[in-house]
Design an enzyme around this catalytic site. Structure first.
Site, short mmCIF file in Angstrom:
data_model
loop_
_atom_site.label_atom_id
_atom_site.label_comp_id
_atom_site.label_asym_id
_atom_site.label_seq_id
_atom_site.Cartn_x
_atom_site.Cartn_y
_atom_site.Cartn_z
N SER A 51 39.33 53.69 46.64
CA SER A 51 39.30 52.71 45.70
C SER A 51 40.42 53.12 44.62
O SER A 51 41.43 53.38 44.91
CB SER A 51 37.96 52.55 44.91
OG SER A 51 37.99 51.40 44.21
N ASP B 131 36.62 42.90 51.21
CA ASP B 131 36.38 43.51 50.16
C ASP B 131 36.65 42.69 48.85
O ASP B 131 37.68 41.90 48.66
CB ASP B 131 37.65 44.65 50.05
CG ASP B 131 37.25 45.71 49.11
OD1 ASP B 131 36.60 45.43 48.11
OD2 ASP B 131 37.65 47.00 49.32
N HIS C 12 33.99 46.30 50.34
CA HIS C 12 34.32 47.57 49.53
C HIS C 12 33.53 49.01 49.98
O HIS C 12 34.08 49.78 50.21
CB HIS C 12 34.40 47.35 48.08
CG HIS C 12 35.10 48.32 47.32
ND1 HIS C 12 36.37 48.19 47.10
CD2 HIS C 12 34.62 49.24 46.33
CE1 HIS C 12 36.93 49.34 46.46
NE2 HIS C 12 35.80 50.02 46.00
#
Length: 689
Positions: A541, A626, A661
Site C-alpha cells: 500500500s 481494491d 486491498h
C-alpha cells in the site's frame, strides 16, 4: 501431444493521454488501464498472471511446499480467549479445514451450552470472497447487528439477526461502513454510517428502527467536509452513542447522544478546530480526554459532563512529555490504563484511581509489542492485554491491577516443533543522512552468519502515523529457517518515536521516509548483515509507494523487491477526487492542485519517475476490486517499467481477480499469496527447497 508455447512478457498497448496540471504537461501512455470493464484491460491482467506462472514454474513445488509448511504451523481447530460482556462470555473458534471463524457465546459460565452467533464458513458459501465486518449485540442480548462484504470493495451490507430464534430480519441496508454501528438502549433503534458508493467515504449517519423500511430511515448527521473520516460506536459506559469525525493530523470532532434518548439530537462535544485532535472516554460524571491541545505528543485531561465545550473546565491529569507519546487509554471502575510509546517501544501504564499510584508493566525483551486488549467490562480489576515479539508468539494476558498478578490466558500455538530458543532478536539504531537515529528490529535463526552471506528481507511502511511493531509471525519462520534475516525499519512517517516522527515523514517532508529506508539498507550491507545481491525489500500500500521510491533512488542496493498493492501513481490519483479516499489524504501527501505540492509529489512519484535504467527483480501484487489502491496503479507501473527498464531481471505482476486491498479472505487462502512472495525471493538466492 502439442507442447504449450512459452508466454512472452506482456506489453500493454501504448495510448498516450495528455495530463496538464499547474501549467505542466505529463504524458501517460497507460492511463486507459483504469477501464475496469474493458476486455482489453482484463486480457492484459490475465496475460501478466500467465506470464508470472511461467516465470515461477521452477518453484511451483516450492510454493506448494511453503503453503503446506505455513498451514502446518497453524492449529486448525482453535479458539480465542473468551471475554465477558453483560451476562455472556463471547469468543470465536475455527474448525479443522475451516477458512473463517465461528462466533459464539455462553451464558453465565464457560460450562454453559454454546450458542453460535455467526458461522463464517456457512455465510461464505457460494462466495469467492467473504468478510464479516463486525457485529454488535443489543442491550437485552437478544439481537445483533452485523455487516458483510462479498466483493472486497469494502461496501458492506448491514443485517440484523434475532439471536434467540436464529432468524435474520428482512431489514437489509447496503453500502454501510463495517464495524461502525450501535444499538440504542431501547433494543429496537440502531445507528449506522452510510458510504458514498463512488468515493467509498462514510459520510452520513442514519437512524433505523427495527421492522421499518430502510427507505424511511432518518438522516441524523451528514459530514460536509469530504476530508474527514467518520466513526460510530457506543461508549464503554453504555451511556452515549458517539459519532467521531477525524481529519488525520488536522482536527477531530465528536457528537454525542444519550443511548436512552434515540430520537434526540446529537450534541457536539467540542467543535472541530484546525490542529486539535482528541479522543474521549466517558467515566462516571466526566470524560477523560486524550488531546494534543498545547501538547504535540498528547496529554490526558478530564472535564465534567455538560462542560465539555468550555475549555477552561478541562483539568490536566497526565502532562505532555516530549519523549513519550500518549497513544491509547481505557477506563475501569478503579483504574485508568494508558498505552504509551517511548524510544520506539510500546508500554502499558496502570494508574489506581483511588491512590493515584501508577506502574508500568515489564516485558523484558529488546523488541516487542504490547497493547491494551478488548475490555468491555467496566466493573473489574482485571486488564486484558496482548503481547508479542519477534520470537514470542501472540499472547493474551489477564493482569490483576490490584494484586499485580499476570496470568497467561493463551499463547498462539505454533505447530511443527517451533522453539523460540532457536531464534534471536536485536534492536539497533541507524544514523540517517540527516543525523536522525532510526530504530531497526531484527530477527534470525541462531547460527545465521553475519558475514554478508545471509539473505535479508527489509520491511517498512512509514505513512499515516501507522507504526510497524516487532510482532511475531509464524509464516516468517519459513524464511528464517532457510537462512534469511528479517528486519523492520521503523522509518519516519510512522509514530514509533512520537508525533514528530510522523510529522517529519509526510507532506513536504515525505522524502525522509524513503531516505531512512535506503540508509538502513546501506547500514545492513556495511555491517555485514547481508550484501546487495542478497538484500530484499518489501512493503504494501503506502509501503508499496516506499518500494517504488527507493528503487528509483537506489536500485543497486536490492536483489529483489516485493511491492504489494502499491500506491505508485501518486500525482494522478491525488488529482482525481472521485477515487476513493483521495480527498481524505490531502493532509498526508498534499493537494497537487497547489503547485508546491504538485512539484514535490512529482519529484518522488514512482510511476512518474520510472527511467531507462536497471531495476531489481520485482514482484508486484494487486487485487482487481481494491478500493484503496486501485489495481490500475500497479498495472500501469509494471507496464511502464517493462517498456523502459534496461535489465533482464524478473518483472512480475500478480492480480487477484477475486479480491481487493486485503487480498484473499480465508485464513488459508492468504497463505498462497505469502508463499508466492517467499518463493519469488528464495528462488533468486538459489533456494528451491
Amino acid at each position: 501431444m502439442t507442447q504449450a508455447q512459452p508466454v512472452t512478457a506482456p506489453k500493454a498497448a501504448v495510448k498516450p493521454k495528455e495530463l496538464i496540471t499547474n501549467g505542466h504537461k505529463r504524458i501517460d501512455n497507460y492511463y486507459y488501464l483504469n477501464e475496469r470493464e474493458n476486455p482489453e484491460v482484463i486480457d492484459y491482467l490475465n496475460a501478466e498472471n500467465a506470464y508470472l506462472e511461467q516465470e515461477l514454474a521452477p518453484v511451483k513445488n516450492l510454493r506448494e511446499k511453503l503453503f503446506d509448511e505455513m498451514k502446518g504451523r497453524i492449529k486448525e481447530q482453535d479458539e480465542s480467549v473468551p471475554y465477558k460482556e453483560g451476562s455472556y462470555f463471547y469468543y470465536s473458534r475455527y474448525i479443522t479445514g475451516g477458512e473463517y471463524p465461528i462466533y459464539c457465546r455462553k451464558k453465565g459460565s464457560l460450562d454453559a451450552p454454546e450458542e453460535i452467533l455467526f458461522d463464517g464458513n456457512a455465510l461464505a458459501k457460494g462466495h469467492t470472497y467473504y468478510h464479516l465486518g463486525g457485529y454488535e449485540v443489543s442491550d437485552n442480548e437478544e439481537m445483533a447487528i452485523y455487516a458483510e462484504d462479498v466483493v472486497s470493495r469494502r461496501l458492506y451490507t448491514l443485517r440484523i439477526k434475532n439471536l434467540k430464534t436464529g432468524k435474520t430480519y428482512a431489514d437489509k441496508i447496503p453500502d454501510v461502513e463495517a464495524d461502525n454501528f450501535a444499538w440504542a438502549a431501547d433494543n429496537k433503534t440502531l445507528f449506522y454510517i452510510k458510504k458514498d458508493p463512488q468515493t467509498l467515504l462514510g459520510y452520513q449517519v442514519y437512524r433505523h428502527v427495527l421492522g421499518t423500511s430502510p427507505q424511511t430511515d432518518a438522516l441524523v448527521y451528514e459530514e460536509a467536509d469530504n476530508q474527514f473520516y467518520m466513526g460510530l460506536g457506543r461508549s464503554k459506559s453504555k451511556k452515549y452513542i458517539a459519532i467521531g469525525s477525524d481529519h488525520n493530523g488536522v482536527a477531530t470532532e465528536y457528537r454525542l447522544l444519550e443511548a436512552r434518548q434515540p430520537m434526540g439530537q446529537f450534541k457536539v462535544f467540542l467543535p472541530r478546530e484546525k490542529g486539535h485532535e482528541y479522543d474521549i472516554v466517558h467515566y462516571q460524571d466526566k470524560f477523560y480526554v486524550r488531546t494534543n491541545w498545547k501538547a504535540e505528543n498528547f496529554r490526558l485531561m478530564e472535564v465534567p459532563e455538560g462542560k465539555t465545550t468550555d475549555r477552561t473546565a478541562w483539568k490536566e491529569v497526565i502532562p505532555h512529555r516530549p519523549d513519550v507519546y500518549l497513544a491509547t487509554m481505557d477506563v475501569f471502575v478503579n483504574h485508568l490504563v494508558l498505552g504509551e510509546r517511548k524510544a520506539g517501544l510500546t508500554n502499558i501504564r496502570v494508574i489506581n484511581q483511588q491512590t493515584k499510584t501508577d506502574e508500568y508493566l515489564d516485558f523484558g525483551e529488546p523488541a516487542y509489542v504490547a497493547g491494551i486488549g478488548y475490555n468491555p467490562d467496566f466493573n473489574t480489576n482485571i486488564l486484558r492485554f496482548g503481547y508479542s515479539s519477534l520470537t514470542t508468539p501472540n499472547s493474551t494476558f489477564d493482569y490483576n491491577m490490584d494484586t499485580k498478578e499476570k496470568t497467561l490466558k493463551k499463547q498462539q500455538e505454533v505447530l511443527g516443533g517451533f522453539d523460540k530458543a532457536n531464534y534471536v532478536s536485536e534492536r539497533v539504531y541507524v544514523t540517517a543522512r540527516d543525523g536522525i537515529q532510526v530504530p531497526v528490529s531484527l530477527v534470525y535463526r541462531k547460527g545465521t552468519p553475519k558475514d554478508g552471506s545471509a539473505p535479508l528481507l527489509q520491511y517498512a511502511y512509514g505513512s499515516y502515523g501507522y507504526s510497524i511493531d516487532p510482532s511475531f509471525s509464524s509464516t516468517r519462520l519459513s524464511l528464517l529457517d532457510r537462512g534469511f534475516i528479517f528486519a523492520i525499519a521503523h522509518i519516519r512517517g510512522g509514530l514509533e518515536m512520537g508525533r514528530r516522527w510522523y510529522e517529519d515523514g509526510k507532506m513536504l517532508k515525505k522524502k525522509n521516509t524513503f531516505n531512512d529506508f535506503v540508509d538502513v539498507s546501506e547500514y545492513l550491507i556495511n555491517n555485514k548483515y547481508t550484501s546487495s545481491d542478497k538484500l530484499f525489500a518489501m512493503g504494501g500500500s503506502a509501503g508499496g509507494l516506499l518500494m517504488g521510491a527507493v528503487i528509483n533512488q537506489a536500485p543497486q542496493l536490492y536483489r529483489g523487491v516485493v511491492a504489494s498493492v502499491p500506491f505508485v501513481d501518486v500525482v494522478t490519483t491525488m488529482l482525481d477526487e472521485s477515487i476513493p479516499l483521495t480527498t481524505g489524504e490531502f493532509e498526508e501527501w498534499g493537494n497537487p492542485k497547489n503547485k508546491p505540492y504538485y512539484d514535490y509529489m512529482l519529484s518522488y512519484s514512482p510511476y512518474d519517475n520510472v527511467e531507462q535504467k536497471a531495476y531489481p527483480n520485482l514482484l508486484v501484487t494487486t487485487g482487481l476490486h481494491d478500493s484503496q489502491v486501485q489495481y490500475w496503479e500497479p498495472a500501469k507501473w509494471v507496464a511502464k517499467l517493462r517498456a523502459l527498464k534496461t535489465d533482464t531481471n524478473q518483472l512480475l505482476l500478480h492480480t487477484n481477480m477475486d479480491a481487493g486491498h486485503g487480498g484473499a479472505s480465508g485464513r488459508f487462502q492468504v497463505l498462497k499469496e505469502i508463499a508466492l512472495e517467499y518463493a519469488f525471493m528464495l528462488n533468486l538466492v538459489g533456494i528451491q527447497q
